[in-house]
Design a protein around this motif. Structure first.
Motif, mmCIF file in Angstrom:
data_model
loop_
_atom_site.group_PDB
_atom_site.id
_atom_site.type_symbol
_atom_site.label_atom_id
_atom_site.label_comp_id
_atom_site.label_asym_id
_atom_site.label_seq_id
_atom_site.Cartn_x
_atom_site.Cartn_y
_atom_site.Cartn_z
ATOM 1 N N THR A 144 0.857 -1.313 -0.085
ATOM 2 C CA THR A 144 0.021 -0.042 -0.122
ATOM 3 C C THR A 144 0.883 1.170 0.016
ATOM 4 O OG1 THR A 144 0.016 0.097 2.320
ATOM 5 C CG2 THR A 144 -1.843 -1.146 1.346
ATOM 6 N N SER A 145 0.466 2.384 -0.558
ATOM 7 C CA SER A 145 1.137 3.568 -0.605
ATOM 8 C C SER A 145 0.262 4.783 -0.643
ATOM 9 C CB SER A 145 2.187 3.584 -1.806
ATOM 10 O OG SER A 145 1.335 3.711 -3.008
ATOM 11 N N VAL A 146 0.799 5.818 -0.271
ATOM 12 C CA VAL A 146 0.005 7.217 -0.352
ATOM 13 C C VAL A 146 1.033 8.076 -1.002
ATOM 14 C CG1 VAL A 146 -1.725 6.524 1.235
ATOM 15 C CG2 VAL A 146 0.453 7.736 2.195
ATOM 16 N N ASN A 147 0.996 9.398 -1.407
ATOM 17 C CA ASN A 147 1.636 10.727 -1.630
ATOM 18 C C ASN A 147 1.085 11.580 -0.996
ATOM 19 O OD1 ASN A 147 -0.105 11.846 -3.425
ATOM 20 N ND2 ASN A 147 0.821 10.619 -5.093
ATOM 21 N N ASN A 148 1.941 12.786 -0.913
ATOM 22 C CA ASN A 148 1.356 13.864 -0.145
ATOM 23 C C ASN A 148 0.270 14.811 -1.100
ATOM 24 O OD1 ASN A 148 3.698 14.171 -2.306
ATOM 25 N ND2 ASN A 148 3.618 16.494 -1.462
ATOM 26 N N HIS A 149 0.127 14.480 -2.032
ATOM 27 C CA HIS A 149 -0.763 15.177 -2.939
ATOM 28 C C HIS A 149 -2.319 14.568 -2.689
ATOM 29 C CE1 HIS A 149 2.619 17.298 -4.665
ATOM 30 N NE2 HIS A 149 2.995 16.083 -5.046
ATOM 31 N N GLY A 150 -2.303 13.525 -2.121
ATOM 32 C CA GLY A 150 -3.643 12.768 -1.927
ATOM 33 C C GLY A 150 -3.742 11.258 -2.766
ATOM 34 N N VAL A 179 -5.162 8.794 -8.485
ATOM 35 C CA VAL A 179 -4.102 9.089 -9.045
ATOM 36 C C VAL A 179 -4.214 10.810 -8.670
ATOM 37 C CG1 VAL A 179 -2.905 9.935 -11.159
ATOM 38 C CG2 VAL A 179 -3.935 7.835 -10.918
ATOM 39 N N GLU A 180 -3.181 11.447 -8.144
ATOM 40 C CA GLU A 180 -2.890 12.629 -7.856
ATOM 41 C C GLU A 180 -1.339 13.076 -7.865
ATOM 42 O OE1 GLU A 180 -5.193 14.756 -7.187
ATOM 43 O OE2 GLU A 180 -6.885 13.907 -6.405
ATOM 44 N N ASN A 181 -1.033 13.893 -8.672
ATOM 45 C CA ASN A 181 0.397 14.140 -8.898
ATOM 46 C C ASN A 181 0.704 15.676 -8.520
ATOM 47 O OD1 ASN A 181 -0.541 15.876 -11.147
ATOM 48 N ND2 ASN A 181 0.573 14.600 -12.612
ATOM 49 N N GLY A 182 -0.034 16.381 -7.686
ATOM 50 C CA GLY A 182 0.284 17.566 -7.374
ATOM 51 C C GLY A 182 -0.078 18.951 -8.193
ATOM 52 N N ILE A 183 -0.399 18.622 -9.703
ATOM 53 C CA ILE A 183 -0.696 19.396 -10.688
ATOM 54 C C ILE A 183 -2.122 19.911 -10.460
ATOM 55 C CG2 ILE A 183 -1.090 20.193 -13.143
ATOM 56 C CD1 ILE A 183 1.557 18.317 -13.550
ATOM 57 N N GLU A 184 -2.477 21.153 -10.344
ATOM 58 C CA GLU A 184 -3.949 21.751 -10.308
ATOM 59 C C GLU A 184 -4.859 20.985 -11.202
ATOM 60 O OE1 GLU A 184 -3.499 25.762 -10.563
ATOM 61 O OE2 GLU A 184 -2.581 26.068 -8.728
ATOM 62 N N ASP A 185 -6.148 20.364 -10.458
ATOM 63 C CA ASP A 185 -7.147 19.928 -11.435
ATOM 64 C C ASP A 185 -6.810 18.696 -12.287
ATOM 65 O OD1 ASP A 185 -9.289 21.755 -10.543
ATOM 66 O OD2 ASP A 185 -8.209 23.138 -11.894
ATOM 67 N N VAL A 186 -5.803 17.893 -11.905
ATOM 68 C CA VAL A 186 -5.274 16.819 -12.248
ATOM 69 C C VAL A 186 -5.491 15.600 -11.304
ATOM 70 C CG1 VAL A 186 -3.476 15.340 -13.109
ATOM 71 C CG2 VAL A 186 -3.527 17.588 -13.872
ATOM 72 N N THR A 187 -6.766 14.851 -11.581
ATOM 73 C CA THR A 187 -6.843 13.867 -10.677
ATOM 74 C C THR A 187 -7.614 12.645 -11.531
ATOM 75 O OG1 THR A 187 -8.495 13.355 -8.878
ATOM 76 C CG2 THR A 187 -9.355 14.653 -10.239
ATOM 77 N N GLY A 188 -7.510 11.490 -10.989
ATOM 78 C CA GLY A 188 -8.337 10.575 -11.603
ATOM 79 C C GLY A 188 -7.907 9.009 -10.859
ATOM 80 N N GLU A 189 -7.936 8.069 -11.585
ATOM 81 C CA GLU A 189 -7.690 6.715 -11.284
ATOM 82 C C GLU A 189 -7.149 5.870 -12.093
ATOM 83 O OE1 GLU A 189 -10.991 7.913 -11.124
ATOM 84 O OE2 GLU A 189 -11.681 7.043 -12.793
ATOM 85 N N ARG A 190 -6.487 4.583 -11.632
ATOM 86 C CA ARG A 190 -6.007 3.658 -12.520
ATOM 87 C C ARG A 190 -6.054 2.346 -11.839
ATOM 88 N NH1 ARG A 190 -0.857 1.898 -10.437
ATOM 89 N NH2 ARG A 190 -0.320 0.896 -12.555
ATOM 90 N N ARG A 659 7.241 18.394 -6.335
ATOM 91 C CA ARG A 659 7.823 17.613 -5.340
ATOM 92 C C ARG A 659 6.768 16.464 -4.736
ATOM 93 N NH1 ARG A 659 10.901 20.882 -1.229
ATOM 94 N NH2 ARG A 659 8.697 21.694 -0.786
ATOM 95 N N THR A 660 7.262 15.312 -4.832
ATOM 96 C CA THR A 660 6.394 14.217 -4.413
ATOM 97 C C THR A 660 6.914 13.459 -3.549
ATOM 98 O OG1 THR A 660 5.290 14.383 -6.694
ATOM 99 C CG2 THR A 660 4.854 12.249 -5.342
ATOM 100 N N LEU A 661 5.992 13.137 -2.115
ATOM 101 C CA LEU A 661 6.736 12.088 -1.250
ATOM 102 C C LEU A 661 5.829 11.024 -1.152
ATOM 103 C CD1 LEU A 661 8.345 11.466 1.408
ATOM 104 C CD2 LEU A 661 6.526 12.776 2.718
ATOM 105 N N ARG A 662 6.203 9.805 -1.364
ATOM 106 C CA ARG A 662 5.604 8.540 -1.514
ATOM 107 C C ARG A 662 5.967 7.549 -0.173
ATOM 108 N NH1 ARG A 662 6.348 3.660 -4.032
ATOM 109 N NH2 ARG A 662 4.254 2.447 -4.273
ATOM 110 N N VAL A 663 4.990 7.114 0.584
ATOM 111 C CA VAL A 663 5.494 6.522 1.686
ATOM 112 C C VAL A 663 4.746 5.347 1.393
ATOM 113 C CG1 VAL A 663 5.049 6.158 4.128
ATOM 114 C CG2 VAL A 663 5.496 8.233 3.194
#
Length: 669
Positions: A144-150, A179-190, A659-663
């Protein structure tokens, strides 16, 4: 046949699975090849193709910033998305949706012209995805993983062998998330699901089957049309588009392989596979009209109902025999790939005003009525033969020929009503190499290869000869290299290469029109270095560097002559290292630095994006919790949160990701 093994956890690989070099040691391959192993992917927390191949010399993004999928170039030459990407060395998968890495054991790159085995392709190289398979050790893991962008995801990996003698194996991978990569209004799923099955039917017959299905539905950020002079780099979180501008795509790939031992010296391989990708796309492009005020316009384009299919078959005979004191390793085969692309054409939507300093929400636009369609069928047949002539323990000569029968059939229905395009051609291309093995750990080689690649089809309004098919371009490659395995398991490679490549150019066709023709040429000369593997029990690294001199040597466009091809850096380098902390068993720390040099935004070299260097850091800790093996890790990419142009090409610009932090946490049951 030679069977070789490798250490379970290594930054280097002792075999390749690409082209005529399947199952061979990299030291026996007379071309530049790189492998990014599962251990590297895990240490870096790599999720995408570019995150894997940033460890490889000369790899850059092209046109797109990676939010939807990774469009890449190698040595300044675009990697074609419908032919240069392969599954298990064979099936041409369609790289128009993010290829998942969860079910891959490693990602390989065989650089340069590869027409001998793969047909008509650009001389950038082959990207090969090697799938995980069931091993003697059972696998049951949950990550399992999460990142700082949600963003968040989960991945299950299960592998087992069955039968009284473990003659059957099954590996299943399932993953999905937000999917959230920190760019505004970029969201989705995979999501993705795959299985890899193998069965030793008898000592003489082995079967392998791979099936994978994956999908991605994500907002696509607006691309910049190249403005001149180039503006300052915008904030890396900025998006001049809106959330409703979606990129929806899914792919299904299936590959069946049978290996039949005809004798102790001869093996017959039969393969059949199918790759299919469908997508709907809302692509938008921003034109900056006033740099002082930051105002401009966004043009909406629609690309719905697109379907891309590859049907691929191969029959290959490989074996050994001798003529006197000279040994031969012969490979002969026949291959056929049928590519079918079809889609509806749509007019562009309305133009919306936008401002880079004060972005606004764009009005939603619905899909307009189509104004035509495109239906393309390409059949690429090939007969090939290659012979590795072993003259002595030290000297080997490789020679190969491929005869290509290429047929193209395209119908474009549009208001201009161009006639159907039908084209066929036949070519025979040679490949020669000489390899000198000083010892088991050191080899030198020189190679000469010829290849063919498709040329773009002219379209309106840019060109008046819409629908005309241009003959395949011919490329010639020369390479001189050395490879060595030193220390514990460190693979070193150095090569100089020279690629001479035909290209298209435009010529006047009327008072105010131009036509696209095959009448140009470019040359790519470079030095490439790489190192991958273990220096000691506590240190491992993967590193690369490339110095490249590329220029357009022939063209009908005066201001492009002697210029550098677009999106081609003069230098790239990367270094990623991991250290296992002896004082704390199970704990390791790592860091990576990745540099790409300046690149011109067009072939006329009227503007260029700056060089950039990004930093990544990470750590992971393997322990046990109630006797359950657990690995926890954290990876920070673009640690300095740098703003930079990460990509250009085809008149487009894209920024690097923030910048992206993934745990992550992995549980092995």
């Amino acid at each position: 046949m030679t069977v070789s093994g490798q250490r379970a956890r290594s930054f280097s690989s002792r075999s390749v699975q690409v082209g005529t070099f399947r199952d061979q040691d990299p030291l026996d391959v007379p071309l530049t090849n790189n492998a990014v192993t599962r251990e590297v992917l895990d240490a870096q927390g790599a999720r995408t193709l570019y995150e894997a191949l940033r460890n490889t010399a000369g790899v850059t993004r092209s046109q797109l910033n990676g939010s939807t999928y990774d469009n890449i170039s190698i040595r300044g030459i675009l990697v074609e998305n419908r032919g240069n990407h392969r599954l298990n060395g064979s099936l041409p998968v369609i790289n128009l949706v993010e290829v998942p890495l969860e079910n891959k054991e490693r990602v390989e790159v065989l650089k340069g012209a590869s027409s001998l085995y793969y047909g008509i392709l650009p001389p950038s190289g082959i990207v090969n995805y090697v799938t995980k398979r069931a091993t003697a050790t059972p696998v049951t893991s949950l990550t399992t993983s999460v990142n700082n962008h949600g963003g968040a995801d989960v991945h299950a990996d299960i592998g087992r062998r069955f039968g009284t003698e473990d003659d059957m194996g099954l590996r299943v991978n399932v993953a999905g998330g937000r999917v959230e990569n920190g760019i505004e209004d970029v969201t989705g799923e995979r999501s993705m699901a795959s299985l890899a099955w193998d069965w030793t039917v008898s000592p003489a017959v082995k079967l392998k089957f791979d099936l994978e299905h994956y999908r991605k539905n994500v907002s696509e950020p607006t691309a910049w049309l190249v403005p001149l002079p180039l503006p300052r780099v915008p904030d890396n979180t900025q998006n001049l588009g809106s959330e409703w501008q979606r990129y929806k795509a899914e792919a299904t790939n299936a590959l069946l392989r049978a290996d039949i031992s005809l004798s102790d010296s001869w093996l017959l391989t039969l393969e059949a596979g199918r790759a299919r990708t469908v997508r709907d796309r809302r692509l938008s492009m921003f034109t900056l009209s006033d740099p002082a005020s930051g105002t401009g316009t966004v043009t909406q384009a629609f690309a719905d109902d697109q379907t891309f299919t590859n049907n691929n078959q191969r029959a290959e005979l490989a074996g050994r025999f001798s003529t006197g004191s000279i040994a031969h390793e012969l490979t002969a085969g026949i291959t056929r790939n049928r590519r079918h692309d079809d889609w509806l054409n749509y007019p562009n939507g309305t133009i919306s005003r936008q401002n880079i300093d004060h972005p606004v929400e764009l009005p939603r636009q619905e899909l307009p009525a189509s104004n035509g369609s495109t239906d393309t069928k390409i059949v690429d047949r090939g007969l090939y033969v290659s012979d590795r002539v072993i003259l002595s323990e030290r000297w080997q000569v490789l020679a190969g020929l491929r005869h290509t029968d290429y047929r193209y059939d395209s119908v474009i229905v549009s208001p201009t009503n161009p006639p159907a395009t039908r084209y066929k051609t036949r070519h025979t291309t040679p490949n020669y190499s000489v390899l000198f093995k000083a010892n088991e750990s050191l080899s030198f080689y020189v190679s000469y290869l010829k290849g063919l690649e498709e040329t773009p089809q002219p379209t309106r309004p840019a060109y008046s000869n819409e629908g005309e098919f241009l003959p395949p371009a011919v490329s010639t490659q020369k390479e001189l290299g050395v490879k060595a395995r030193v220390a514990r398991e460190l693979l070193l490679q150095a090569a100089v290469f020279d690629i001479d490549r035909q290209q298209t150019t435009s010529v006047p066709s009327g008072p105010s029109t131009k036509a696209l023709i095959l009448a140009g040429r470019s040359r790519y000369r470079g030095l490439e270095l790489s190192a991958s593997g273990e220096l000691s029990p506590s240190w491992a690294l993967i590193a690369s560097a490339q110095l490249l001199d590329a220029e357009i040597t022939e063209t009908r466009i005066a201001n492009e002559l002697d210029k550098t091809p677009e999106n081609t850096p003069k230098h790239t380098f990367s270094l990623f290292a991991e250290h296992k902390v002896a004082a704390v068993p199970g704990w390791s720390v790592n860091a990576g630095v990745y540099h790409v040099g300046k690149r011109y935004v067009n072939n006329a070299n009227t503007g260029r994006i700056g060089s950039y260097t990004t930093l990544s850091v990470g750590t992971r800790y393997a322990t046990r919790f109630n006797d359950l093996p657990v690995t926890v890790q954290a990876n920070l990419d673009n640690a300095t949160d740098r703003d930079y142009w990460s990509t250009t090409g085809n008149g487009l610009l894209g920024t690097g990701l923030p910048r992206t932090l993934r745990v992550a946490a992995k549980f092995d049951f």
